[in-house]
Design a protein around this motif. Structure first.
Motif, PDB file in Angstrom:
ATOM      1  N   SER A  32      27.459  50.480  30.250  1.00 11.37           N
ATOM      2  CA  SER A  32      26.766  51.240  31.373  1.00 11.37           C
ATOM      3  C   SER A  32      27.461  50.568  33.328  1.00 11.37           C
ATOM      4  O   SER A  32      27.337  50.955  34.129  1.00 11.37           O
ATOM      5  CB  SER A  32      24.950  51.214  30.892  1.00 11.37           C
ATOM      6  OG  SER A  32      25.676  51.758  30.048  1.00 11.37           O
TER       7      SER A  32
ATOM      8  N   SER B  20      25.547  50.200  39.387  1.00  7.63           N
ATOM      9  CA  SER B  20      24.586  51.194  39.717  1.00  7.63           C
ATOM     10  C   SER B  20      23.598  50.648  39.935  1.00  7.63           C
ATOM     11  O   SER B  20      22.730  48.941  40.103  1.00  7.63           O
ATOM     12  CB  SER B  20      24.066  51.414  38.099  1.00  7.63           C
ATOM     13  OG  SER B  20      25.432  52.333  37.325  1.00  7.63           O
ATOM     14  N   THR B  21      22.856  51.636  40.838  1.00 13.64           N
ATOM     15  CA  THR B  21      21.446  51.500  41.002  1.00 13.64           C
ATOM     16  C   THR B  21      20.303  51.079  39.430  1.00 13.64           C
ATOM     17  O   THR B  21      21.079  51.732  38.237  1.00 13.64           O
ATOM     18  CB  THR B  21      20.614  51.934  41.717  1.00 13.64           C
ATOM     19  OG1 THR B  21      20.558  53.788  41.046  1.00 13.64           O
ATOM     20  CG2 THR B  21      21.426  52.706  42.878  1.00 13.64           C
TER      21      THR B  21
ATOM     22  N   GLU C 161      17.941  52.785  39.234  1.00 16.33           N
ATOM     23  CA  GLU C 161      17.529  54.039  38.898  1.00 16.33           C
ATOM     24  C   GLU C 161      18.823  55.060  37.891  1.00 16.33           C
ATOM     25  O   GLU C 161      18.622  55.454  36.800  1.00 16.33           O
ATOM     26  CB  GLU C 161      16.832  54.570  39.381  1.00 16.33           C
ATOM     27  CG  GLU C 161      15.529  54.817  40.208  1.00 16.33           C
ATOM     28  CD  GLU C 161      15.418  53.425  40.983  1.00 16.33           C
ATOM     29  OE1 GLU C 161      16.643  52.967  41.485  1.00 16.33           O
ATOM     30  OE2 GLU C 161      14.583  53.108  41.223  1.00 16.33           O
ATOM     31  N   GLU C 162      19.480  53.759  38.630  1.00 17.74           N
ATOM     32  CA  GLU C 162      21.087  55.242  37.979  1.00 17.74           C
ATOM     33  C   GLU C 162      21.221  54.367  36.568  1.00 17.74           C
ATOM     34  O   GLU C 162      21.848  55.134  35.413  1.00 17.74           O
ATOM     35  CB  GLU C 162      22.353  55.184  38.725  1.00 17.74           C
ATOM     36  CG  GLU C 162      21.941  55.978  39.331  1.00 17.74           C
ATOM     37  CD  GLU C 162      23.496  54.966  41.152  1.00 17.74           C
ATOM     38  OE1 GLU C 162      23.558  55.602  41.875  1.00 17.74           O
ATOM     39  OE2 GLU C 162      24.046  54.295  40.550  1.00 17.74           O
ATOM     40  N   LEU C 163      21.166  53.830  36.643  1.00 20.55           N
ATOM     41  CA  LEU C 163      21.078  52.504  35.278  1.00 20.55           C
ATOM     42  C   LEU C 163      20.238  53.203  33.577  1.00 20.55           C
ATOM     43  O   LEU C 163      20.742  53.226  32.552  1.00 20.55           O
ATOM     44  CB  LEU C 163      20.295  51.194  35.443  1.00 20.55           C
ATOM     45  CG  LEU C 163      21.301  49.899  34.111  1.00 20.55           C
ATOM     46  CD1 LEU C 163      22.687  50.353  33.174  1.00 20.55           C
ATOM     47  CD2 LEU C 163      20.981  48.917  34.077  1.00 20.55           C
TER      48      LEU C 163
ATOM     49  N   MET D  26      18.529  56.094  33.887  1.00 21.16           N
ATOM     50  CA  MET D  26      19.329  57.494  33.174  1.00 21.16           C
ATOM     51  C   MET D  26      20.617  56.882  32.426  1.00 21.16           C
ATOM     52  O   MET D  26      20.645  58.557  31.615  1.00 21.16           O
ATOM     53  CB  MET D  26      20.109  58.304  34.588  1.00 21.16           C
ATOM     54  CG  MET D  26      18.440  58.676  35.656  1.00 21.16           C
ATOM     55  SD  MET D  26      16.994  59.516  34.768  1.00 21.16           S
ATOM     56  CE  MET D  26      18.386  60.555  34.608  1.00 21.16           C
ATOM     57  N   LYS D  27      21.593  56.359  32.669  1.00 24.10           N
ATOM     58  CA  LYS D  27      22.261  56.404  31.265  1.00 24.10           C
ATOM     59  C   LYS D  27      22.335  55.868  30.261  1.00 24.10           C
ATOM     60  O   LYS D  27      22.696  55.764  29.452  1.00 24.10           O
ATOM     61  CB  LYS D  27      24.221  55.234  32.006  1.00 24.10           C
ATOM     62  CG  LYS D  27      25.027  55.728  33.501  1.00 24.10           C
ATOM     63  CD  LYS D  27      25.108  54.105  33.775  1.00 24.10           C
ATOM     64  CE  LYS D  27      26.187  54.300  35.580  1.00 24.10           C
ATOM     65  NZ  LYS D  27      26.722  53.518  36.228  1.00 24.10           N
TER      66      LYS D  27
ATOM     67  N   LYS E 116      22.538  47.432  44.543  1.00 23.89           N
ATOM     68  CA  LYS E 116      24.039  47.862  42.978  1.00 23.89           C
ATOM     69  C   LYS E 116      23.284  46.462  42.193  1.00 23.89           C
ATOM     70  O   LYS E 116      23.289  46.200  42.714  1.00 23.89           O
ATOM     71  CB  LYS E 116      24.269  48.866  43.048  1.00 23.89           C
ATOM     72  CG  LYS E 116      24.514  50.092  43.671  1.00 23.89           C
ATOM     73  CD  LYS E 116      26.707  50.747  43.486  1.00 23.89           C
ATOM     74  CE  LYS E 116      26.006  52.025  43.619  1.00 23.89           C
ATOM     75  NZ  LYS E 116      26.925  52.622  44.813  1.00 23.89           N
TER      76      LYS E 116
END
Length: 643
Positions: free
Chosen positions: A587, A592-593, A595-597, A599-600, A628
């Motif tokens: 991922s 990624s931030t 939070e983005e991580l 979510m993935k 990030k």
């Protein structure tokens, strides 16, 4: 009960063999050349000792470790088994007597240092010996890829030609897959045959701590630990400083290094073995030939310079099978020093040549002379005389050793020995004519037996106490009797030896090959990198990292080391952790931030957060300036899925 088991029970008191011991014995019994791989403390010596006791003839044991020879000969003698040791620390007369005994006496074991194989005296006596087994101990020394290569081991191949029907048993506790193959090739195995015991030590708990205040962490570790232990340090100076520090803090401690006198080292060893001393602070000179099963901890005050050395030294803990600790404490300064050690260990070619020339000049050897000579060598005095750095001299000697120009024996504990060179009738006449020596001569004969037939170890201090004389007077008596050729007296020595297998050559002809310089330097760099990786990585089980280095790729997590314990707190199995870490790595192919991580990734949010936090704390995920996250790429991988 088989003959082998009955011998084991009779002499060692064990009802059964440890894992792999009997398989090795049975393999040799079938005539197979065999490479036995067993970790330190696995009981390697019992394999060849039990086999040879069950067979007629004598076992030839080739080992470079004089202290190990002496220890095993002494232990066998206590069991009523006749054994001999021959090495370059003995006088020519002692070597002659020992070879005569091996040829004509009912001896079962002849321990031989490798440089003696190529001597004419050995070859002459070999035809009179009924050799039942050739044992090559510390077999990694025969491989140019081994961490302690000795060219004299290559002479074993010639020995095989003289004894074509005698099986070879090669034993080592430290060999990579590359070294394993090379050992068998160099020993001319009829076919490849390895019996391997996993290097996994279930009872040994590995712990690594990065601390800049190493001294206080060491103190707290020793206070928390139970039983006796060893602290390994990188210099002689530190052995004394740290042992004094521990004593000031009410820890029973002493220090040990190769520069101490033989008597002093012996006393310190005995005090530690008998547990008068709880902790011994030592250089790597301590450990070989010292059999103490109940060592509860081994602490390294800074990394060793190779996984082989570390594994061997750490493996001296817990040889009784009970729980023990192998602790490594390091700071960033240790890592920097280790990196610099590569350059220090490979001096410039001209420096190596200068060391060779200075050595030959010191021993007054002319060009074309000196072959098969053995010389006492004091490294400190040599460095002082020629104004050279000790590290440069020692490293140069190691490279010259690889090229086959000389060999350094680092052990030197040879007790004083005496034998009478006159018969009893001549001795009686001397006593009558020299009445002042009569009492001392009788004291010698009362104190030691076998003086008319052999060299007997003596202790001048014991003689002084029994006679009520000063030590100086005892030395005077012994030297006087030696001068009058009544006895041959060899005083105790406290220096290593340098053996010259070849005559001296002119400095212009001395060659240092790429194979033994550039290639070995590259190989040493890999060992240093592997040791740094073991010390600094925090993702993979410590035991797995070590076992992977030695070619064991299917090992499981130990569950007890510092890395495993920290991961255990995540309440995830190894499979679950590895899978989630692999998903996180994929991922983060793009940064990624946090939070983005989250979510993935699939799965429970609390577990995802735990693993991400763990990977960040242990340096595998890094936060960039833009906030990030990205996966840190590590060029020093060790085969883990998540690296």
């Amino acid at each position: 009960m088989s003959d082998f088991k009955s011998i084991l029970t009779r002499y060692w008191g064990y009802s059964d063999f440890r894992p792999l011991q009997e398989e090795i014995i049975q393999s040799v019994d079938k005539g197979n050349d065999t490479l036995g791989l067993m970790p330190t403390g696995g009981g390697k010596s019992i394999t060849f000792q039990v086999y040879s006791l069950a067979k007629p003839g004598i076992c030839l044991v080739i080992t470079p470790l004089i202290s190990l020879m002496k220890d095993q000969v002494e232990n066998l003698s206590k069991k009523g088994i006749k054994a001999l040791a021959i090495h370059s620390g003995l006088s020519q007369q002692e070597i002659k007597i020992a070879f005569d005994k091996a040829s004509w006496g009912d001896y079962k074991f002849l321990y031989l240092s490798p440089e003696r194989i190529n001597t004419e005296r050995f070859k002459e006596h070999l035809t009179n010996m009924d050799i039942n087994l050739i044992t090559v101990d510390e077999a990694h020394c025969i491989s140019q890829w081994g961490f302690d290569f000795r060219p004299s081991y290559r002479k074993i191949t010639e020995l095989r030609k003289l004894l074509p029907d005698v099986p070879v048993l090669a034993l080592t506790a430290t060999a990579t897959r590359e070294v394993e193959k090379d050992i068998q090739k160099q020993l001319a195995f009829k076919k490849e045959h390895i019996l391997r015991k996993s290097f996994f030590r279930e009872n040994l708990i590995y712990i690594v701590r990065e601390r800049e205040d190493k001294l206080n962490y060491l103190l707290q570790s020793v206070k928390r630990a139970k039983g006796t232990g060893i602290v390994y340090v990188r210099s002689r100076r530190l052995t004394k400083e740290i042992s004094e520090f521990l004593r000031r803090n009410q820890i029973s401690a002493d220090y040990y290094h190769a520069g101490l006198s033989s008597l002093n080292r012996e006393r310190k060893q005995d005090d530690w073995k008998s547990e008068k001393t709880r902790v011994i602070v030592a250089t790597n000179a301590f450990g070989m030939g010292i059999d103490k099963a109940n060592v509860r901890f081994v602490i390294h005050y800074g990394p060793a310079d190779s996984p082989e050395a570390y594994f061997q030294e750490a493996g001296r803990a817990g040889r009784d099978g009970k729980k023990a600790y192998a602790v490594l404490i390091y700071g960033q300064s240790d890592i920097l020093a280790l990196k610099k050690n590569v350059e220090k260990s490979f001096p410039e070619i001209q420096v190596i040549k200068n060391v060779y020339q200075a050595l030959c000049n010191t021993f007054q050897m002319a060009v074309g002379y000196g072959k098969n000579q053995t010389k006492d060598f004091n490294l400190g005095n040599f460095a002082s005389k020629y104004k050279m750095q000790i590290q440069a001299i020692y490293s140069s000697i190691k490279i010259l050793q690889r090229e086959g120009y000389l060999e350094l024996t680092e052990e030197s504990d040879n007790p004083s020995r005496v034998t009478f060179v006159v018969g009893r009738d001549e001795l009686y006449k001397f006593q009558v004519a020299n009445s002042s020596f009569d009492g001392f001569t009788k004291l010698l004969l009362r104190s030691y037996s076998g003086l008319f037939s052999d060299y007997v170890p003596i202790n001048e201090e014991v003689l002084a106490k029994r006679a009520g004389l000063s030590l100086e007077v005892v030395y005077r008596f012994l030297n006087h009797l030696n001068a009058h050729k009544i006895i041959h007296y060899i005083p105790r020595k406290n220096t290593p030896y340098i053996y010259f297998p070849k005559e001296r050559i002119d400095i212009s002809r001395l060659k240092i090959s790429k194979e033994h310089y550039a290639d070995r330097k590259s190989d040493y760099q890999k060992r240093i990198d592997a040791m740094i990786h073991y010390s600094t990585q925090k993702l993979k089980c410590r035991s797995q990292v070590l076992l992977h280095y030695f070619g064991e790729d299917e090992s499981v997590r130990c569950g007890k080391c510092d890395v495993c314990l920290e991961r255990n707190e995540l309440s995830l199995s190894k499979l679950e952790f590895d899978q989630l870490a692999e998903d996180i790595k994929k991922s983060l192919a793009e940064a990624s931030t946090f939070e983005e991580l989250i979510m993935k990734l699939k799965g429970k949010e609390d577990l995802k957060i735990k693993v991400i936090r763990w990977l960040m704390d242990n340096g595998k995920i890094v936060r960039r300036i833009d906030n990030k996250l990205e996966w840190k790429r590590n060029p020093e991988t060790n085969g883990s899925k998540t690296e």
